[in-house]
Design a protein around this motif. Structure first.
Motif, PDB file in Angstrom:
ATOM      1  N   ALA B 174       4.643  -1.540  -9.031  1.00 39.19           N
ATOM      2  CA  ALA B 174       3.802  -0.868  -8.031  1.00 39.19           C
ATOM      3  C   ALA B 174       4.678  -0.058  -7.069  1.00 39.19           C
ATOM      4  O   ALA B 174       4.398   1.110  -6.782  1.00 39.19           O
ATOM      5  N   ARG B 175       5.767  -0.659  -6.593  1.00 37.71           N
ATOM      6  CA  ARG B 175       6.662   0.071  -5.682  1.00 37.71           C
ATOM      7  C   ARG B 175       7.327   1.243  -6.394  1.00 37.71           C
ATOM      8  O   ARG B 175       7.559   2.293  -5.791  1.00 37.71           O
ATOM      9  N   VAL B 176       7.633   1.073  -7.671  1.00 40.24           N
ATOM     10  CA  VAL B 176       8.216   2.163  -8.453  1.00 40.24           C
ATOM     11  C   VAL B 176       7.250   3.342  -8.512  1.00 40.24           C
ATOM     12  O   VAL B 176       7.625   4.491  -8.231  1.00 40.24           O
ATOM     13  N   ALA B 177       5.999   3.064  -8.843  1.00 39.65           N
ATOM     14  CA  ALA B 177       5.021   4.150  -8.984  1.00 39.65           C
ATOM     15  C   ALA B 177       4.748   4.812  -7.634  1.00 39.65           C
ATOM     16  O   ALA B 177       4.695   6.046  -7.530  1.00 39.65           O
ATOM     17  N   GLN B 178       4.593   3.993  -6.593  1.00 41.01           N
ATOM     18  CA  GLN B 178       4.377   4.558  -5.258  1.00 41.01           C
ATOM     19  C   GLN B 178       5.553   5.447  -4.857  1.00 41.01           C
ATOM     20  O   GLN B 178       5.378   6.531  -4.289  1.00 41.01           O
ATOM     21  N   SER B 179       6.763   4.956  -5.137  1.00 40.82           N
ATOM     22  CA  SER B 179       7.964   5.707  -4.761  1.00 40.82           C
ATOM     23  C   SER B 179       8.049   7.021  -5.543  1.00 40.82           C
ATOM     24  O   SER B 179       8.407   8.064  -4.971  1.00 40.82           O
ATOM     25  N   ALA B 180       7.725   6.968  -6.837  1.00 42.17           N
ATOM     26  CA  ALA B 180       7.777   8.199  -7.646  1.00 42.17           C
ATOM     27  C   ALA B 180       6.856   9.248  -7.030  1.00 42.17           C
ATOM     28  O   ALA B 180       7.206  10.436  -6.952  1.00 42.17           O
ATOM     29  N   GLY B 181       5.681   8.811  -6.574  1.00 40.71           N
ATOM     30  CA  GLY B 181       4.750   9.749  -5.946  1.00 40.71           C
ATOM     31  C   GLY B 181       5.262  10.252  -4.609  1.00 40.71           C
ATOM     32  O   GLY B 181       5.221  11.459  -4.326  1.00 40.71           O
ATOM     33  N   ALA B 182       5.778   9.353  -3.795  1.00 38.22           N
ATOM     34  CA  ALA B 182       6.288   9.766  -2.471  1.00 38.22           C
ATOM     35  C   ALA B 182       7.484  10.708  -2.633  1.00 38.22           C
ATOM     36  O   ALA B 182       7.648  11.655  -1.850  1.00 38.22           O
ATOM     37  N   LEU B 183       8.309  10.463  -3.628  1.00 36.41           N
ATOM     38  CA  LEU B 183       9.461  11.341  -3.869  1.00 36.41           C
ATOM     39  C   LEU B 183       8.996  12.753  -4.212  1.00 36.41           C
ATOM     40  O   LEU B 183       9.581  13.750  -3.762  1.00 36.41           O
ATOM     41  N   GLU B 184       7.931  12.851  -5.015  1.00 35.50           N
ATOM     42  CA  GLU B 184       7.407  14.183  -5.352  1.00 35.50           C
ATOM     43  C   GLU B 184       6.966  14.907  -4.085  1.00 35.50           C
ATOM     44  O   GLU B 184       7.218  16.102  -3.914  1.00 35.50           O
TER      45      GLU B 184
END
Lengths: 376, 321
Positions: B174-184
């Motif tokens: 979940a943190r990985v996916a959230q982070s991938a989105g925030a990084l974008e």
């Protein structure tokens, strides 16, 4: 936003992968000093054996000796060879970009004359781009060809030409007409026989002690019209279209891979937490890079020209190739059998300055990416 | 994967997750309206076994949530409902359920509970990955470095849940996916600011030094996105936990580089509370340490590879796709 879509390797690639591994096991004498750097092992006999197996020019038309296989199958073969540290540099350039260039822009006659021998692993090509005054600014090449009866006379100097002293041909970017305001115009690619009269090849020793690259001087070298690739003056667009092939392959992140293997061997089956974390950190990079690189292979397979994506993979991959030995060095334990690790580490470290130079410097790649982002 | 769900979520987030909502949530105000909108559209049920959605869809929605810094414990709320199931009141009402960590196995003190103060039921995850249901009785409020509530909660009626999923890996994903989105989003902010901010008579995007920073950022963001996709694709496979380990490590490394560089591009403006950049960068900094830091997951992955041995490492890497 740049897209790197997942790709699934097609059915049958697992069997092909096993074939390559069996081949490597049977040719273990040729990989006894494994080095996963694609430009560090020139072995004509090994290349000929690969040719016998049909693993050079795999994607090319059968009419020219190719196997009409997919980019993914080629990907599997090349990554297996690199990971094993096989000596692949003899045929590497011909397979990766000279052949595809001829297929894309060359004449039927050129394909018929050059490709079958490349596929057999008996004809080797070098890249003729850099010059004493030309590095990143490729359009500034000064090697020039003048029109003569039946062809061209070439004068000038190419530099950093890997394996020119061992290979048969160079595809050189030369000026065939004045720039006249548009510096990308008037450039052409010529196939030059490196044994032709007027070609002088001087090896240049690199800082690792190797003599792989050269200075190549052309003194009135004759090149027939039949050896001009594509239309004269079309060289610039041809050169830039090679880059998707040149920049995204597994050779752009596996150059230091053997250091990793020896690091894991040194660390052993029961690592300290710090050592285990170093092993895992490198694996996480490799898993991601390999997937991004395969995504680009998927774009090539679909006929796209992913130049920006390829530049991005190369940028990440080359930085990682430098990071890998550093992670391993700082986490390496003191004891154990150090010899293999230290030797592989030292060899790779000494080659590492070239990783972010060859095939486009980091600075050029970042410029390509920035343009893709709309920043310039 | 169901793009319709992700698109529907994006419309709601785009509408609701304004700077004002983000600021208010950081001041401790639960974003009730956003949560009710999501419930009206059925999102609170989407990870439940009979929802019709794939588990991968949850992570697609979480990636979008990361792009908007959604100030809800979305991952925990949806996974709590999944693990509670109908039998333990998961998704029974629109009340918020959430997930925390047991201080020690069997303990009734649960830590790092996202919005524990607003929750009706809480799922506690034990060291060994076992999951338990609990009802909150007392809350000690605390926040992470992004100001997201991470409370300490005393619970009662603790009962084991019959779920055999790798809960720690799912939370890390979940943190990985959230982070991938925030990084974008951080990359977009960086590009946008560089194109609009002028110095020396031209947009700073015209300067090579800025271009190179953002090119590096774009590469890191692309790598994080690809790593996240790969781990999501591995849901249900035997390598799932190892794929999550690789992704958490890779994304965590991107976070440090990207946040540093994009703050540099934004200059002092990005250092103000008034600017939105920090809502993303502070979350990224918090999330890379939540649910296991890079080192935690790297060591887990590394131990497996060491056990396989040096000559099997390549096979491990090459048999993932």
């Amino acid at each position: 936003m740049l897209q790197f879509d997942p790709v699934q390797l097609p059915e049958g690639t697992a069997a092909l992968r096993q074939e390559v591994r069996d081949f490597l096991a049977a040719n273990a004498d040729r990989t006894s000093a494994p080095n996963s750097d694609f430009s560090s092992g020139h072995d004509a006999e090994f290349s000929a054996r690969l040719g016998e197996r049909g693993w050079i020019g795999m994607t090319w038309p059968k009419a020219y000796g190719g196997a009409e296989r997919s980019f993914f199958e080629r990907y599997v073969v090349t990554e297996e060879l690199l990971a094993a540290g096989a000596p692949v540099s003899a045929h590497w350039i011909a397979d990766r970009q000279s052949g595809p260039l001829l297929l894309g822009s060359g004449s039927e006659d050129q394909c018929a004359r050059y490709l079958p021998a490349i596929v057999q692993g008996r004809s080797f090509f070098s890249i003729g781009m850099s010059e004493p005054g030309t590095g990143s600014d490729l359009a500034s090449v000064r090697t020039a060809a003048k029109r003569v009866a039946g062809g061209w006379r070439v004068n000038g100097t190419k530099l950093w030409t890997t394996d020119a002293h061992r290979n048969h041909y160079m595809i050189a970017l030369v000026r065939t007409a004045p720039a006249d305001g548009n510096r990308h115009a008037g450039l052409s690619q010529l196939i030059i026989d490196l044994a032709a009269p007027g070609v002088t090849i001087r090896p240049i020793r690199n800082m690792a002690g190797g003599e792989d690259f050269n200075e190549v001087v052309f003194d009135d070298v004759f090149v027939a019209d039949a050896d001009v690739v594509g239309e004269p003056g079309n060289g610039w667009s041809q050169v830039t279209s090679e880059l998707g092939y040149e920049r995204s392959g597994p050779e752009r992140f596996l150059s230091a891979f053997r250091v990793y293997v020896e690091f894991v061997r040194l660390v052993g089956a029961d690592p300290e937490r710090f050592e285990a974390a170093a092993v895992g950190r490198i694996a996480a990079h490799l898993m991601t890079l390999r997937r991004m690189s395969m995504s680009v292979a998927g774009m090539l397979e679909n006929g796209k020209a992913p130049n920006v994506e390829a530049a991005l993979v190369k940028e990440l991959g080359n930085n990682f190739e430098k990071l890998l030995p550093e992670i391993a060095r700082t986490a390496a334990p003191l004891g154990g059998d150090q010899e293999r690790f230290r030797r592989t580490y030292a060899e790779t470290l000494l080659l590492s300055p070239s990783f972010t130079l060859r095939g486009g410097t980091r600075e050029i790649l970042r410029g390509v990416i920035a343009r893709g982002l709309g920043l310039r | 994967m169901d793009q319709v769900l992700a698109d529907a979520a994006e419309r709601i987030f785009r509408d609701q997750c304004t700077k004002t909502t983000l600021d208010a949530a950081e001041d401790g105000e639960f974003p009730e309206r956003l949560w009710q909108l999501l419930c009206e559209n059925g999102f609170q049920l989407m990870a439940m076994p009979d929802s019709g959605a794939e588990l991968a869809d949850l992570f697609a929605v979480l990636r979008v949530a990361g792009r908007f810094a959604v100030p809800l414990p979305l991952a925990e709320a949806l996974l709590a409902n999944r693990w509670l199931g109908e039998e333990f009141g998961g998704g029974e009402t629109n009340a918020l359920n959430t997930v925390g960590l047991m201080a020690e196995n069997g303990s009734s003190r649960w830590l790092g509970v996202p919005w524990g103060r607003a929750a009706r039921r809480i799922v506690g995850v034990a060291d060994d990955g076992g999951v338990f249901a609990g009802t909150p009785v007392a809350v000690n409020e605390a926040v992470n470095l992004a100001g997201e509530p991470r409370d300490q909660v005393e619970v009662q009626d603790v009962r084991p849940l019959p779920y055999a999923e790798p809960a720690p890996a799912l939370l890390a994903l979940a943190r990985v996916a959230q982070s991938a989105g925030a990084l974008e989003r951080v990359l977009e902010l960086g590009i946008g600011y560089a194109q609009e901010r002028e110095q020396f008579g031209r947009p700073i995007a015209r300067f090579q030094a800025v271009q190179h920073l953002l090119a590096m950022v774009a590469a890191e963001v692309a790598a994080a996105g690809r790593a996240s996709d790969a781990a999501v694709a591995a849901i249900g496979s035997e390598r799932f936990t190892l794929e999550v380990a690789a992704a958490k490590s890779r994304v965590g490394e991107s976070v440090g580089l990207v946040a540093e560089a994009v703050h540099q591009v934004h200059g002092a403006m990005g250092f103000t509370y008034e600017h939105q950049l920090h809502h993303f960068t502070r979350r990224l900094w918090a999330w890379r340490d939540e649910c296991g830091s890079e080192a935690h997951w790297q060591a887990l992955l590394g131990r497996r590879l060491c056990a396989l041995g040096a000559d099997q490492v390549w096979d491990f890497l090459a048999t993932s796709s």
